[in-house]
Design a protein around this motif. Structure first.
Motif, PDB file in Angstrom:
ATOM      1  N   GLU A  28     -24.063 -11.239 -59.706  1.00  0.00           N
ATOM      2  CA  GLU A  28     -22.817 -10.930 -59.010  1.00  0.00           C
ATOM      3  C   GLU A  28     -21.710 -10.597 -60.000  1.00  0.00           C
ATOM      4  O   GLU A  28     -21.715 -11.029 -61.154  1.00  0.00           O
TER       5      GLU A  28
ATOM      6  N   THR B 166      -9.616  -6.928 -62.588  1.00  0.00           N
ATOM      7  CA  THR B 166      -9.983  -7.326 -61.241  1.00  0.00           C
ATOM      8  C   THR B 166     -10.942  -8.502 -61.346  1.00  0.00           C
ATOM      9  O   THR B 166     -11.791  -8.529 -62.242  1.00  0.00           O
ATOM     10  N   TYR B 167     -10.806  -9.448 -60.411  1.00  0.00           N
ATOM     11  CA  TYR B 167     -11.623 -10.650 -60.441  1.00  0.00           C
ATOM     12  C   TYR B 167     -12.291 -10.888 -59.088  1.00  0.00           C
ATOM     13  O   TYR B 167     -11.744 -10.540 -58.037  1.00  0.00           O
ATOM     14  N   ALA B 168     -13.445 -11.523 -59.158  1.00  0.00           N
ATOM     15  CA  ALA B 168     -14.067 -12.007 -57.929  1.00  0.00           C
ATOM     16  C   ALA B 168     -13.188 -13.113 -57.352  1.00  0.00           C
ATOM     17  O   ALA B 168     -12.547 -13.863 -58.102  1.00  0.00           O
ATOM     18  N   ASP B 169     -13.159 -13.214 -56.041  1.00  0.00           N
ATOM     19  CA  ASP B 169     -12.319 -14.225 -55.396  1.00  0.00           C
ATOM     20  C   ASP B 169     -12.686 -15.636 -55.878  1.00  0.00           C
ATOM     21  O   ASP B 169     -11.811 -16.497 -56.002  1.00  0.00           O
ATOM     22  N   SER B 170     -13.955 -15.844 -56.173  1.00  0.00           N
ATOM     23  CA  SER B 170     -14.422 -17.182 -56.545  1.00  0.00           C
ATOM     24  C   SER B 170     -13.898 -17.648 -57.902  1.00  0.00           C
ATOM     25  O   SER B 170     -13.929 -18.852 -58.193  1.00  0.00           O
TER      26      SER B 170
ATOM     27  N   LYS C 266     -10.858 -16.147 -59.308  1.00  0.00           N
ATOM     28  CA  LYS C 266      -9.455 -15.746 -59.450  1.00  0.00           C
ATOM     29  C   LYS C 266      -8.569 -16.968 -59.699  1.00  0.00           C
ATOM     30  O   LYS C 266      -8.703 -17.992 -59.016  1.00  0.00           O
TER      31      LYS C 266
ATOM     32  N   ARG D 159      -8.737 -18.846 -62.270  1.00  0.00           N
ATOM     33  CA  ARG D 159      -9.403 -19.747 -63.215  1.00  0.00           C
ATOM     34  C   ARG D 159      -9.941 -19.004 -64.438  1.00  0.00           C
ATOM     35  O   ARG D 159      -9.977 -19.567 -65.537  1.00  0.00           O
TER      36      ARG D 159
ATOM     37  N   ASP E  91     -20.278 -22.560 -61.005  1.00  0.00           N
ATOM     38  CA  ASP E  91     -20.128 -21.523 -62.025  1.00  0.00           C
ATOM     39  C   ASP E  91     -21.348 -21.466 -62.952  1.00  0.00           C
ATOM     40  O   ASP E  91     -21.432 -20.579 -63.812  1.00  0.00           O
TER      41      ASP E  91
END
Length: 123
Positions: free
Chosen positions: A46, A58-62, A64, A66, A89
């Protein structure tokens, strides 16, 4: 020959931090979209975070809030600072490079991949 070499993985307790590095050779990272992906045990790979040639991130929501992706042009290296790590993680983290500006989260748009580095977060 292009190489992407990830380092910095390891075992950390929940709430801890790690910084991953992706050292590139054979290409200049300023000319590529650079992205981190991960594959958790038993799951599909992913998208995690990306930085474009003009430094749009841009970051994955999971992750963001951190995780932070950054680049050092002088070292031709991309970093992923990971804070407040959680057991979810835990994964092998991969660095990838795309000539295409709009590669984003689409794995098939990436031209080069590293071998991955293992991150394990214990609870």
């Amino acid at each position: 020959q292009v190489r992407l070499v990830e380092t910095g993985g390891g075992l950390v307790q929940a709430g801890g931090s790690l910084r991953l590095s992706c050292a590139a050779s054979g290409l200049t990272i300023s000319s590529y979209t650079m992205t981190w992906f991960r594959r958790a045990p038993g799951k599909e790979r992913e998208f995690v975070a990306t930085i474009t040639r003009i430094s749009i991130t841009t970051y994955a929501d999971s992750v963001k809030g951190r995780f932070t992706i950054s680049r050092d042009y002088a070292k031709n290296t991309v970093y992923l600072q990971m804070n407040i790590l959680q057991p979810e993680d835990t994964a092998v983290y991969y660095c990838a490079a795309a000539r295409r500006y709009s590669a984003g989260a689409s794995e098939d748009r990436y031209d080069y991949w590293g071998q991955g580095t293992q991150v394990t977060v214990s609870s």
